[in-house]
Structure formats: C-alpha cells, structure tokens
Design a protein around this motif. Structure first.
Motif, PDB file in Angstrom:
ATOM      1  N   LEU A   1       0.608  -1.249  -0.150  1.00 58.97           N
ATOM      2  CA  LEU A   1       0.397   0.029   0.231  1.00 58.97           C
ATOM      3  C   LEU A   1       1.219   0.790   0.143  1.00 58.97           C
ATOM      4  O   LEU A   1       2.359   1.215   0.523  1.00 58.97           O
ATOM      5  CB  LEU A   1      -0.767   0.091   1.351  1.00 58.97           C
TER       6      LEU A   1
ATOM      7  N   ASP B   1       0.264   4.147   1.999  1.00 59.16           N
ATOM      8  CA  ASP B   1       0.800   5.123   2.871  1.00 59.16           C
ATOM      9  C   ASP B   1       1.503   3.814   3.403  1.00 59.16           C
ATOM     10  O   ASP B   1       3.004   4.763   4.164  1.00 59.16           O
ATOM     11  CB  ASP B   1      -0.589   4.845   3.471  1.00 59.16           C
ATOM     12  N   GLN B   2       1.711   2.501   3.452  1.00 54.02           N
ATOM     13  CA  GLN B   2       2.338   1.589   4.239  1.00 54.02           C
ATOM     14  C   GLN B   2       3.798   1.846   3.771  1.00 54.02           C
ATOM     15  O   GLN B   2       4.772   1.720   4.318  1.00 54.02           O
ATOM     16  CB  GLN B   2       2.320   0.391   3.974  1.00 54.02           C
TER      17      GLN B   2
ATOM     18  N   ARG C   1       5.217   5.185   4.929  1.00 56.62           N
ATOM     19  CA  ARG C   1       5.682   5.518   6.688  1.00 56.62           C
ATOM     20  C   ARG C   1       6.192   4.594   7.003  1.00 56.62           C
ATOM     21  O   ARG C   1       6.895   4.243   7.688  1.00 56.62           O
ATOM     22  CB  ARG C   1       4.631   5.892   7.126  1.00 56.62           C
TER      23      ARG C   1
ATOM     24  N   ARG D   1      -0.951   1.909  14.147  1.00 56.03           N
ATOM     25  CA  ARG D   1      -0.551   2.290  12.799  1.00 56.03           C
ATOM     26  C   ARG D   1      -0.216   0.893  12.285  1.00 56.03           C
ATOM     27  O   ARG D   1      -0.552  -0.014  11.151  1.00 56.03           O
ATOM     28  CB  ARG D   1       0.283   3.209  12.571  1.00 56.03           C
TER      29      ARG D   1
ATOM     30  N   ARG E   1      -2.407  -0.960   8.934  1.00 53.18           N
ATOM     31  CA  ARG E   1      -1.177  -1.354   8.640  1.00 53.18           C
ATOM     32  C   ARG E   1      -0.125  -0.784   7.553  1.00 53.18           C
ATOM     33  O   ARG E   1      -0.075  -0.834   6.189  1.00 53.18           O
ATOM     34  CB  ARG E   1      -1.647  -2.977   7.641  1.00 53.18           C
ATOM     35  N   SER E   2       0.051   0.766   8.119  1.00 54.43           N
ATOM     36  CA  SER E   2       0.411   1.897   7.564  1.00 54.43           C
ATOM     37  C   SER E   2       1.678   1.171   7.921  1.00 54.43           C
ATOM     38  O   SER E   2       2.670   1.683   7.626  1.00 54.43           O
ATOM     39  CB  SER E   2       0.104   3.156   7.822  1.00 54.43           C
ATOM     40  N   TYR E   3       2.376   0.576   9.117  1.00 56.45           N
ATOM     41  CA  TYR E   3       2.931   0.173   9.270  1.00 56.45           C
ATOM     42  C   TYR E   3       3.075  -1.460   9.143  1.00 56.45           C
ATOM     43  O   TYR E   3       1.649  -2.298   9.268  1.00 56.45           O
ATOM     44  CB  TYR E   3       3.448  -0.052  10.524  1.00 56.45           C
ATOM     45  N   LEU E   4       3.650  -2.219   9.129  1.00 52.76           N
ATOM     46  CA  LEU E   4       3.269  -3.483   8.330  1.00 52.76           C
ATOM     47  C   LEU E   4       4.246  -4.261   9.088  1.00 52.76           C
ATOM     48  O   LEU E   4       5.232  -4.512   9.756  1.00 52.76           O
ATOM     49  CB  LEU E   4       4.523  -4.184   6.659  1.00 52.76           C
TER      50      LEU E   4
ATOM     51  N   ASP F   1      -3.205  -6.325  -0.458  1.00 55.51           N
ATOM     52  CA  ASP F   1      -3.079  -4.721  -0.529  1.00 55.51           C
ATOM     53  C   ASP F   1      -4.878  -4.407  -1.131  1.00 55.51           C
ATOM     54  O   ASP F   1      -5.281  -3.195  -0.375  1.00 55.51           O
ATOM     55  CB  ASP F   1      -2.087  -4.619  -1.284  1.00 55.51           C
TER      56      ASP F   1
ATOM     57  N   LEU G   1      -7.092  -5.022   1.422  1.00 54.71           N
ATOM     58  CA  LEU G   1      -7.034  -4.043   2.427  1.00 54.71           C
ATOM     59  C   LEU G   1      -7.635  -2.881   1.931  1.00 54.71           C
ATOM     60  O   LEU G   1      -8.238  -1.899   2.913  1.00 54.71           O
ATOM     61  CB  LEU G   1      -5.405  -4.302   2.992  1.00 54.71           C
ATOM     62  N   ALA G   2      -7.179  -2.031   0.962  1.00 59.64           N
ATOM     63  CA  ALA G   2      -7.572  -0.680   1.231  1.00 59.64           C
ATOM     64  C   ALA G   2      -8.821  -0.895   0.780  1.00 59.64           C
ATOM     65  O   ALA G   2     -10.105  -0.254   1.676  1.00 59.64           O
ATOM     66  CB  ALA G   2      -7.151  -0.409  -0.880  1.00 59.64           C
TER      67      ALA G   2
ATOM     68  N   ARG H   1     -10.483  -1.032   3.749  1.00 61.82           N
ATOM     69  CA  ARG H   1     -10.138   0.340   5.690  1.00 61.82           C
ATOM     70  C   ARG H   1     -11.177   1.114   4.445  1.00 61.82           C
ATOM     71  O   ARG H   1     -11.188   2.203   5.759  1.00 61.82           O
ATOM     72  CB  ARG H   1      -8.383   0.849   4.259  1.00 61.82           C
TER      73      ARG H   1
END
Lengths: 619, 252
Positions: free
Chosen positions: A597, A599-600, A603, B63, B67-70, B92, B95-96, B99
């Motif tokens: 993604l 944004d991922q 970040r 996050r 999952r803006s952090y994996l 992905d 998930l998008a 979300r």
C-alpha cells in the motif's frame, strides 16, 4: 462530327530505328513485351483489389516523371492495334501535351486515334472525366501526379502502407475535420479522397470534385497510373465510390453560380475561367459537339452532380444549432466485471526487456543484488525483468523508482511501444483476460490503444500532433473509434476540454501554441476521449513547473476518482505517487524490490532503496 | 497481560503477539523494536485508550492495526459480518477496500490531498464507506457542522487552515458514516477547550452507537471521560490493563 485523325507512323519509328542501330525487323514501340506484361500484371491486381495501390516496375518514358509517365505506361500496356485512343489534357484534346501523346501512342502501337469520346475505347486523361456518357467497352486511364491519398497527413511511405493495411484512416478524418474548422467547408478540390469498395481510401487524383460522383458504380473501367511513385490502381465497373465526408457534412462539388459556357451555352458542365471573366466548358469535345447540337443534353443532365451543389444551409456553420441531439456511435460494449471474470482490468506477469544480445540468458548477474543492469555475460542491458502487477477498475497503482530503474520500460512494453523480451499482459476487456495481448499482431495491439488502453506521455509532443488543433487531436482518437458525426465530435471535444479545464476558446488553436501544462491537459483529454478502462500515465507532471504540475495532478486525481478506470502511474516522484495511488511497486535496476500500500511504503519502507527514496521525498 | 477472549460476543478486533521492528538502513542499519508481542481485544461499543510515555509504541500499535506499518509477526483479526479477516495477511487491494469501508484512522496531523477543501475531503471518506455522491456530501456537511467548522471554510484548500481546523476535518473524515473500528491518534491535541469538548462528545456518541474505538490521548481527562478500558504501554509492551480510574490512578 470530329474526324478521326490519321497520322503518319513515321516520327517515332524513325527515331527508334536510329536507336536500333539499323535493325529494321524490330517491332515499333516504346515498351518491350516484358515491360507490358509487368504493367498488365499490376493492372489486373489493381482491378481485383479496387482502390489498392499496386507497385510495378516503372520504365523510363519519353515524358518527365510526374507529367504522365504512369498513365502513358498503363495506356501502352492496355492498348492494342484494334483500339481507338483519345487523350485529354486540361479537358482539351487539342493541347500540345494531348496531341503529342496521342500521336506518339497511336503511331507506335498502331491504333487509331480520335477526339470523340463516343468512338474512343481508351481515354487517357489528366484533370477530367469526359462529360459524355462512358460505357462498358471503355477504359479511362488517369495520369496520376500523387497517388497516395495519405501523403498530406503522413510523410512516411511505410506508415502510409500500414494505415491502408489496417484501414486506419483517422489521420485523414482529422485533416477533413481541420479543414471544416478552419474554413467551414472542405476545401480540398482535385484529388478528393474517396473510399473505394468500402475498403481502401484512394486519391481521385487530378479530377475535380465535379467528376467524383461519376466514378461511383460506373459502367467503365478506371485505371490510374503513377510513374514517379511506380503505382497502379483501379476502380472497376460497378464499384461503390464514396467521397469521404462526415455524416452530417454533405459532399460538395465545385459550382459557379449562374455560370454558362461562353461557347456552347451549357450551364451544367464543369466550367473553367476563360479570358475576360467568361467561362467555358472544360471538355473541348463536348463543348464543340454541344455547339453543333450533336449531344444528348437531357441524358447529360442525369449524369451531372446537381445533387451535390453547394448549399449554405447544409454547411456546418448553419447546422451547428440544428443537430443538438445528433446521435453518437454506440459506446463500445464494455464488459462490466462479470461475477466469474477477473477482478483486475490489467494484469502484467513477469515482464522483462533486455536491450542487446542474449535475451533471457543475459539476465543472470544483473539486478539490485549485483548492483548493475548490465549483463556480465553478454553486455546487454537488462532494463526490466520479472515485473508483475495487476490493477483493478477504480484503482491506481504506482510504479516508482529512480530514473533508469526500468519503470517506463515496463509501461512501454505494456502499451506496445517496445517489444517485451519476456512476460505476458492481459486485459479483462480482451477475451475476459485469457489472451496475452503481447501475442496479438501489431495491428490488433494498436487497435487496443483506441478504446481499451490509453497512455499519457511525459512529453505531450509524443501523444499529440502539435500542428493540429486541440479539437483535431482529440478528434483523431474519436474518428479512430468510429465517430463520423462532425457536430457530435465537436460536442464531445468541448465536453472533454471543459473537463480538463482548457478554455473552449482555444479549442480551434493548434496545440503547438499551447503552454506545457495546457498541452498535457489536451493529452489527458485525448486519452479519456473514448473512456478506456485502462489508463497508463508516464511521468504525467514531470517537466512542468511546480504550480502547473500541481494543477495537472489535481485534475488527474479528480478524474481517477470520478471514472472507474484502472490506472498505472509511473513517476520518480513520491509526492505524485502518494497523491494518485493506493498501491505501489518500487523498482530498482529493472527489478521489483518492494510493493505494498502506498501509505505503508511511505511510512514503513522496508528495502534500503525505498527508505532512501522516501527520505529524499521528505526533504 | 490480558486474557485472550476471541469468542466473546461483539468482538471487533483481536490482536495477538503483534511484533514490529524497524530496520533503519539509512542510519547504519540499526534496529528499533516498536511492538514486542502485543495482545489486545476490542468489542463493539468499547473505547480502549492506550496510555504510556512517548516512544512506548502507542502510535505504532495503531498503525500496525491499520497496516500503514507492516507488522513483522502476529495476528490482527477484524471481525466483520462476513467473518473474521486477518489484516496482516490480507492482499493489498482487499485491505485498501476494507479500510475504506470498515476502518477509520484519525492521525494527529491531517495530510489531506493537496488543494482540496474540507467538504471534499470528508465527502470522499464518506464515499469510500459506500455512500452515493449526494448522500456523501450531506453526511460530510453534517459531520463538519457537528464539529463546529465554519461553513465559510468548507471549500477552502485544507493546506491554508489552522492546525485545530485541520484536526477537526480529519476527525470528521474518520468518523463520517461511522466505521466498525475507529483508530484515533491524538485526535484533539490541537483543539481549543470548546472544540475539544465537541470532539470528545462526538467520539463518545460513536462508542454509544457501537463503534469499537482504540485511541491514544496524551491528556488524561479525555481518557477518563471516554475510555471504557485503558491499556498501559511501556517499552513496546502492554504492562497493565483495566478500568480508567485504576490504571490512570496508578500512573498518576
């Protein structure tokens, strides 16, 4: 009655016999039998494929190329001793060129000659189809100065051949569109383009528009010879010949209001200006016989193109208002995501491109882990290898990496600007995604670019013709997709330009006069013209200054949200990718090193290379 | 450590053994541990406040759930009407979409698309939750009204607005057409007392409507006012959990 001309056969024969070095048994003639066979073979092919330009081995002729050498060869190829020949130049049998050609052919071929159209079996002509009726026993041979109808819109001979082969005539339609925009009428007079037999666009070469309707479903055979370009083409009897024009723009012939022939008084012939502001028939045979009362005027009136006289009420300036609801072509059947179809609109698997020797064998030893894209084995550049991704309708995917990372190469392989070394590309709109479009032939792939997959290039000049108006550039895509209504095209263009915020007052200005940002907007409008389900954007804002780039970026973001397209955005700029996409693929040295993604990735980038890219973008 | 209760009624979020380590390749490749085995359960209508000092891993937890952090390992289950969904393993694209429909995430700072007005930002969020364009604008307008954003600013570029205004836009976008799970990271830090109160009321009303909330606040009053449960984090782990007054009292 015109007398049949009997002329001595001495002139040319004497010259030839001198050249023949004393041989008296050689048959008189300009062409040997081999050359005639070549011409006849090409002529027969031309008759079999109406409107198609057949190449032939053109000989040197005793006239300059471009002055009738092609017509002369065709005549020499088809005429026999039993034929009766007539030659017209500028509608006149008595001109120097006409007289000399007639004498030369009849003397060398042993055929009779005439100026009376009714007696002639072969009429060689430049500029006119005789006013007299022509029948099944007659052949009209045209001396063609420019055989290629696409010459004015495309300089490359190879490209013209491709356009004919694929019946891709949108450039021709654009030139008609541009003519209408600039002049309100189609100004092209001689050589008006026609569609022959529903297949080939052909130049009617030297005849005026007045004579074009005579070619439709004619009784006689028309043969066209171009000596300089070495082409022969034909309109056989009973073949449909349609002048190219938009559905809502009538074809017009030349017309001199209230013009009559100063000599014979005809008001329904093709007139040319004579001295003293007077007009005369452009057909000396007809005019002379009309003055003598030796013509069937009533039958002639049935032949002349009075139905196509100019009518100001039917011209585009007058009809723009009437046709507010003119029909558009039915939108292409757009397969909506079927329950059993793929969820993606575009799927790319294992795309690879190697520049240089070795193909796939050049790949080992390249890529990020070897810190090079150059094959140690063969020296080839592995521009991209094993790149896979898919995009769904309503989704935008980013392809990010530094310059030279291979992202644009991947895009070019997908669209077809480059040939991929490996991999496959599938579109849900093509055979439900079962067909690898890389395996399609070039013409089918080009067809996909009309309404299935559009691209916006970094450089607007790559996607637009800068000499053509904004409207004409968009019309190119629309006419390729089958739009044939002038007003419908104008309205669609206005809609699109309005959407991309180009002032409608600039619609009829050449794109070359536009600023970079405006050009990019026109390119985007063109890409969207046929509402393709897949849109590829290659560095769409690179090269624009910051504030203009921001405007284009906003436009693209709005368009991606409101239309359900699947978009692939290539950029080295993380800000562009972040603004436009939800998912991204990061490339380095031709390989995908990370994806996720957007944004991922922004970040929480994992790969050292991505972390560097993100750090650079934050600065 | 909390006792896992994955099957309790109304479960919305189940987090197990969640770990996240950052490897900073641009700075000599050093590693920073952010989450070191975190478990968390949140039910519908529950407001779980995450407390702890700076750097304890509170924002990382939010996050990693979003999952803006994996995450490196562990499980994040979102319970939806279609069954539980493992967010850490979800493709992905799925998930998008999930979300957009089910998860609201309100960060401390608004990073709206550039050159977009508040109404458009919030309406876009409402559209992602499945509203038609016209309904989405109505919902966005209502949401902005509720948070007291001056109507004169609704079509002004977000980039020129004040921090407090942006924060309210952000909160409106995260809460319009309430999602199943709402993740709040310091959502009221820049608000004046009156607007802060409005925002807290909004968040409380969402909990009443059954939204599951996981929130990070620095201000203890907000936590006391809103949280049905507080988890205390220190050094990348949850060290205590319980009713607000127990935990916060212990901290204070």
């Amino acid at each position: 009655m015109a007398a049949r001309l009997s002329e001595p056969r001495t002139g040319s024969t004497r010259v030839l016999s001198l050249l023949d070095d004393g041989r008296t048994d050689a048959p008189p003639g300009i062409l040997d039998e081999g050359a005639k066979r070549e011409i006849r073979r090409a002529t027969l092919t031309a008759v079999c494929v109406p409107g198609y330009q057949v190449p032939f081995g053109s000989r040197e002729m005793p006239v300059a190329r471009g002055w009738g050498s092609g017509g002369l060869q065709v005549t020499l190829g088809v005429v026999g001793s039993g034929d009766v020949l007539k030659v017209i130049d500028q509608g006149d049998d008595g001109g120097v060129n006409a007289t000399n050609l007639r004498r030369m052919i009849s003397s060398t071929m042993g055929c009779a000659a005439t100026t009376d159209t009714r007696e002639a079996t072969v009429v060689q002509t430049r500029h006119r189809v005789p006013e007299e009726a022509l029948g099944a026993e007659q052949i009209v041979v045209y001396q063609v100065p420019v055989p290629e109808p696409l010459r004015g819109v495309e300089k490359s001979v190879a490209e013209c051949a491709r356009m004919h082969a694929e019946q891709d005539y949108s450039a021709m339609w654009v030139s008609l569109y541009e003519d209408l925009v600039r002049n309100g009428v189609i100004t092209k007079s001689t050589g008006y383009p026609v569609l022959v037999g529903g297949r080939y666009v052909m130049a009617t070469s030297p005849v005026p528009r007045w004579d074009v309707p005579r070619l439709h479903m004619s009784e006689h055979l028309n043969l066209y010879g171009a000596g300089r370009e070495k082409r022969i083409y034909a309109i056989p009897p009973h073949t449909a010949v349609e002048p190219l024009t938009f559905d809502d723009v009538p074809f017009e012939v030349e017309h001199i209001p209230d013009g009559t022939c100063a000599y014979c008084g005809s008001d329904d012939t093709f007139l040319v200006e004579a001295s003293g502001g007077q007009y005369v028939c452009s057909d000396s045979d007809w005019c002379g016989r009309a003055a003598d009362g030796d013509v069937d005027r009533a039958a002639h009136r049935e032949r002349v193109p009075l139905a196509w006289l100019p009518d100001p009420r039917r011209r585009v300036a007058a009809t723009a208002r009437d046709t507010a609801e003119a029909p558009r072509p039915a939108a292409g059947v757009r397969p909506t995501a079927a329950a059993d179809g793929p969820e993606w609109a575009l799927r790319v698997d294992g795309i690879g491109k190697v520049h240089g020797p070795g193909g796939a064998a050049a790949v080992p030893g390249t890529g990020p882990e070897h810190a090079t894209a150059i094959s140690p084995a063969t020296g080839a550049v592995v521009a991209a290898w094993d790149v896979s991704f898919d995009v769904a309708p309503g989704e935008a995917l980013g392809l990010i990496g530094e310059s030279g990372s291979g992202k644009s190469t991947v895009l070019r392989c997908v669209i077809g600007d480059e040939t991929a070394t490996a991999g496959s590309v599938r579109l849900s709109g093509v055979d439900g995604g079962r067909t690898d479009v890389l395996a399609l032939d070039p013409s089918a792939r080009r067809g996909l670019r009309v309404d299935t997959m559009a691209v916006v290039y970094q450089d607007p000049a790559a996607g637009l013709d800068l000499n053509v108006t904004a409207g004409g550039n968009i019309a190119e895509r629309l006419t390729a997709a089958g739009w044939r209504g002038y007003h419908a095209i104008r309205r669609r263009v206005a809609e699109l330009l309005d959407r991309v915020e180009v002032p409608l007052s600039r619609m009829d200005d050449a794109v070359g006069t536009f600023s970079g940002g405006m050009r990019q907007r026109v390119q985007i409008a063109k890409a969207l013209a046929t509402e393709p389900p897949v849109l590829l954007l290659d560095e769409p804002t690179t090269g624009l200054d910051a504030s203009v780039a921001a405007g284009v970026l906003d436009l693209l973001r709005g368009l991606l949200i409101e239309r359900n397209v699947a978009a692939v955005v290539v950029s080295h700029d993380f800000a562009v990718i972040e603004a436009l996409t939800e998912r991204s693929v990061v490339m380095q040295l031709g390989r995908v090193i990370e994806s996720g993604l957007t944004d991922q990735l922004f970040r929480d980038p994992h790969h050292p290379y991505t972390q560097r890219l993100v750090a650079a973008a934050r600065r | 450590m909390p006792t896992p209760q994955p099957d309790r009624p109304g479960a919305v979020l189940t987090v197990r053994e969640l770990r996240k380590t950052f490897t900073l390749h641009t700075i000599d490749g050093r590693t920073v541990v952010s989450l070191d085995g975190v478990d968390l359960d949140v039910a519908a209508g529950e407001h779980v406040a995450v407390a702890g000092p700076s750097g304890a891993g509170k924002s990382s937890l939010l996050r990693c759930i979003h999952r803006s952090y994996l995450p490196d390992s562990g499980s994040v289950l979102l319970h939806t009407p279609d069954g539980p969904v493992e967010l850490t393993a979800l493709p992905d694209r799925a998930l998008a979409r999930l979300r957009g429909r089910e998860i609201g995430y309100v960060s401390q700072f608004l990073t709206p698309p550039p050159r977009t007005g508040p109404l458009d930002v919030v309406a876009a969020a409402a559209r992602r939750r499945g509203l038609a364009p016209a309904e989405a604008r109505d919902a966005a307008a209502e949401s902005l009204h509720r948070l007291g954003l001056d109507e004169a600013l609704w079509d002004v570029d977000c980039g020129v607005l004040s921090g407090g205004e942006r924060q309210r836009i952000n909160l409106a976008a995260g809460t319009v057409r309430p999602p199943r799970l709402l993740l709040l990271d310091e959502p009221v830090s820049a608000l004046d007392p009156r607007n802060r109160e409005r925002a807290l009321q909004l968040i409380a009303s969402l909990t009443d409507q059954g939204v599951a909330v996981v929130a990070v606040f620095h201000d203890l009053d907000a936590m006391r006012q809103l949280a049905t449960r507080v988890v205390q984090m220190t050094d990348a782990r949850i060290v205590a959990e319980g009713p607000a007054r127990d935990i916060l009292g212990a901290v204070a």
